[in-house]
Write an enzyme that holds these catalytic residues in place. Sequence first.
Site, PDB file in Angstrom:
ATOM      1  N   GLY A 241       8.748   1.363   7.382  1.00  0.00           N
ATOM      2  CA  GLY A 241       8.485   0.474   7.115  1.00  0.00           C
ATOM      3  C   GLY A 241       7.953   0.530   6.399  1.00  0.00           C
ATOM      4  O   GLY A 241       7.512   1.080   5.685  1.00  0.00           O
TER       5      GLY A 241
ATOM      6  N   GLY B 224       9.517   6.285   5.999  1.00  0.00           N
ATOM      7  CA  GLY B 224      10.750   5.992   6.911  1.00  0.00           C
ATOM      8  C   GLY B 224      10.650   4.014   7.712  1.00  0.00           C
ATOM      9  O   GLY B 224      11.680   4.751   8.082  1.00  0.00           O
TER      10      GLY B 224
ATOM     11  N   ASP C 252       4.671  13.719  14.135  1.00  0.00           N
ATOM     12  CA  ASP C 252       5.398  13.565  12.548  1.00  0.00           C
ATOM     13  C   ASP C 252       3.468  13.572  11.943  1.00  0.00           C
ATOM     14  O   ASP C 252       3.559  13.040  11.401  1.00  0.00           O
ATOM     15  CB  ASP C 252       5.800  12.600  12.353  1.00  0.00           C
ATOM     16  CG  ASP C 252       6.467  11.993  11.103  1.00  0.00           C
ATOM     17  OD1 ASP C 252       6.427  12.992  10.780  1.00  0.00           O
ATOM     18  OD2 ASP C 252       6.148  11.439  10.723  1.00  0.00           O
TER      19      ASP C 252
ATOM     20  N   LEU D 112       0.692  -1.269   0.523  1.00  0.00           N
ATOM     21  CA  LEU D 112      -0.212   0.154  -0.153  1.00  0.00           C
ATOM     22  C   LEU D 112       0.697   1.399   0.060  1.00  0.00           C
ATOM     23  O   LEU D 112       0.460   2.125  -0.715  1.00  0.00           O
ATOM     24  CB  LEU D 112      -1.292  -0.045   1.240  1.00  0.00           C
ATOM     25  CG  LEU D 112      -1.982  -1.146   1.453  1.00  0.00           C
ATOM     26  CD1 LEU D 112      -2.576  -1.136   2.480  1.00  0.00           C
ATOM     27  CD2 LEU D 112      -2.734  -0.778   0.247  1.00  0.00           C
TER      28      LEU D 112
END
Length: 637
Positions: free
Chosen positions: A328, A326, A442, A322
Site C-alpha cells: 500500500g 508491496g 520482513d 510518504l
Amino acid sequence: MDPNIFILFFLLLSSVERREAAAPTLCIQDTNPDRCGNISIQYPFWLSGQQQPNCGLPPFELTCRNDSHNPVPVLKLLDFYFYINQIFYDNQSFQLTTSKSADEECPIPYNNITSYTFPFTLSSSNKRVFFLQNCSSSKNLSRLYQNITCPSFRWTAYFGGEYKGPGQLNSDTRSCRLVVVPVLEYSKGNYSERLKAGWLFNWTAPNCTECLKSGGRCGYDESTASFMCICKDRNHKSSCKNTKIARKFIIAGVTASAAFPALVFALGFLYYKHKKRQKLSASSESFDSEDGTKMDGHFQTHIFSYNELMEATECFNSSRVLGDGGFGIVYKGELRDGRTVAVKRLYNKNCKGVEQFINEVEILSLLRHQNLLSLYGCTSRRSHELILVYEFVPNGTVADHLHGDRAGERILTWPMRLSIAIETADALAYLHAVDPPIIHRDVKTNNILLDHSFHVKVGDFGLSRLFPLDATHVSTTPQGTPGYVDPEYHQNFQLTEKSDVYSFGVVLVELISSKPAIDISRQRSDIKLASMAIAKIQNHELDDLVDQDLWSKSDEMGKRMITMVAELAFRCLQSDGDMRPTIKEVLEVLRAIEKGKSDIWTKDDDDDGLMKNKIDFSPDSVAGKWVSESTTPNTSE
C-alpha cells in the site's frame, strides 16, 4: 424538532472563543529562564523533573544534579553522562566534560569521545588527546608516555599527549586500550586541567527567533513531533498570532446567526441529520463480519471512518505521500484531534489483502514496545477501503539514510548506526519472547523507521506470523523481500525464529556498508549483499565491504567495533539456521560491543549460549572461527 438542538447549536458557536483561550499550555510562561546552578536553561534544553517535556526538544533533556559544590546540569548521550560547564545560545554550542567538579581526583575518561548522535556534533575547534589504559605490557611505555598514578586505578594508564592518528602509535601500545577524547586546547603540561576544562559540542534545532519576538516561549509538540510556540492564549506553530481579530470575527458570526432564525433553523437541522448519519455509520462499521463480531473489541484498537481519513489526508492527496511498499501507499495525515499520523492505504481489498490487514491489526494491537511502531487504529473490514493508521515517524527509514534519498546527508554516524542495530534487535527480541512468539518475516531497512531523535520504530507486520509455543517451525509459503529471505526458509518452507535472525544479519551488513540488499549493477556474485558480505569477510577483505567514508572517519576503536559487527553479521548469515545465534544472543553481543568490550563471547559447538570461547576481535580475526561448510548462501531466492 427537539428544541435542545437549537440550544446545542448556539452553545457550540458561543464556546469557540472560550476554547481558543482555554487551550492548555503545559510549559508555563516565565520571563525568567530556568537555572541549574549558575547556568541558564533555555530552549532547546529543558530540565527533567522541573519542567514539562514540551519546554524543549527530547534530545536536549537535562538533569540538575546536586552531587558537587554547586548544582550542575547533566546531559545523557548514548548511555553516558556528561556535565555541562557553559551553554552558548548565540552560536548553538555548549561546553561539557566528564568531570563533575574542579577538585575531582584522576579525571581519566573511560570511553572514546569521537562523535555523537544527531543533533549533537563535536566542534571542529576541539583538539584531541589520547590515553593508554589496561596495558598488559608496560615495556618502554613509561619512557614514551606520562605514567598516571591514582589510588582508585586497578590498572596501568598513560597519557599520550595530542592525538594525530593511528600512525603515531607503535607496537608497544598494541596491548593497551586506546581512549581518544576532545579538549578545548592542548598544551604540554597537566592533562587533568585540560580534561576539566571540557570540550565543545554544537547542536542543531529549529529556529526560535520569531517565536521569541512575538512574546512566546519556544517548545515542542509531542503529538506532531515538531516545534511549537507557546503563547498566553494557546500554542502556535511558529509565533504568537494576533487572536483579537479572530475573536471579533467569531463574535460577529454569533451575532449574525442570532439575527437570522431561518439560517439557524437550517443549520440546526443539518447538524441533527449529520449526527444521525454519523451514529448509523459508526454502528454499521463497528461490526467486522456478518456474525456481528466487533472489530475494535476483537483487536483492541480504534475504528476510523473512511470519511475521517479522507479528510485527514486531503482526499489522499499525492503531495502527502510518504512512501509506498508491496501492500500500500502511506500518506501523512492530520486527525481532527490534532495528531499527525501515517495513513497506510492498502492497494487491494482481495482475500490476500484482507488477510494481511487483519494480521497486522491483530498483532500490533497487542504489542507495546518503545521500538515498535504504534498502531492508532484502522477502518472496518467492511469499509470502502482497508486503511491502517500509525504514529507518524518523521525521519524516514534507515534505508533512506543509508542508500536512499537522504544518503547524501550523511547523518548516520557510527554510534548512531550501532544504536539502530541495538534498538532493532531489542524490538525483535521482544517479538520472539512474547506468548505466543511472533516472527516478523520482513525485517529490512525499509521497515525500520527513525523518529525525531533517530530512535528506531520497527513497522510493517503484514507478513508476521504468531508462532505456536510447542512448534519448532511453521510450514508456510516463503514470503518476504528479495535479498533478506532466509535461504533455509526458501528451500524447505519452514519458518523459524532464525529466519528473522538471517534478515537482521543483512541489516547489519547494510549498516556497516551503506549498500542495498540487492543491487543488479554490482558484479553477478555480489548482487545479493549477503553473498558479497560472506565472501568479503571470509577473504579478509573488510575494507572493500565497509562504507569508505565511515571507515576513514573512525578511529582505531571505531574500526574495531565495525569489525566485530561484521563478524556478528557473518554469524547471522549462516545458511544453516542452527548455526545462527538467537536474536537475544545477538542483542547481548551488540550491547557488549557498544560498551567497548574487546572480548565478545561466541557460540561453542556443544553449548547453546554465547558464553564459552573468547575471541580477541581484530581485522585479522574476522570469520576466523565462524567459517563452516554451510556458509555458502543460496542464490535461488
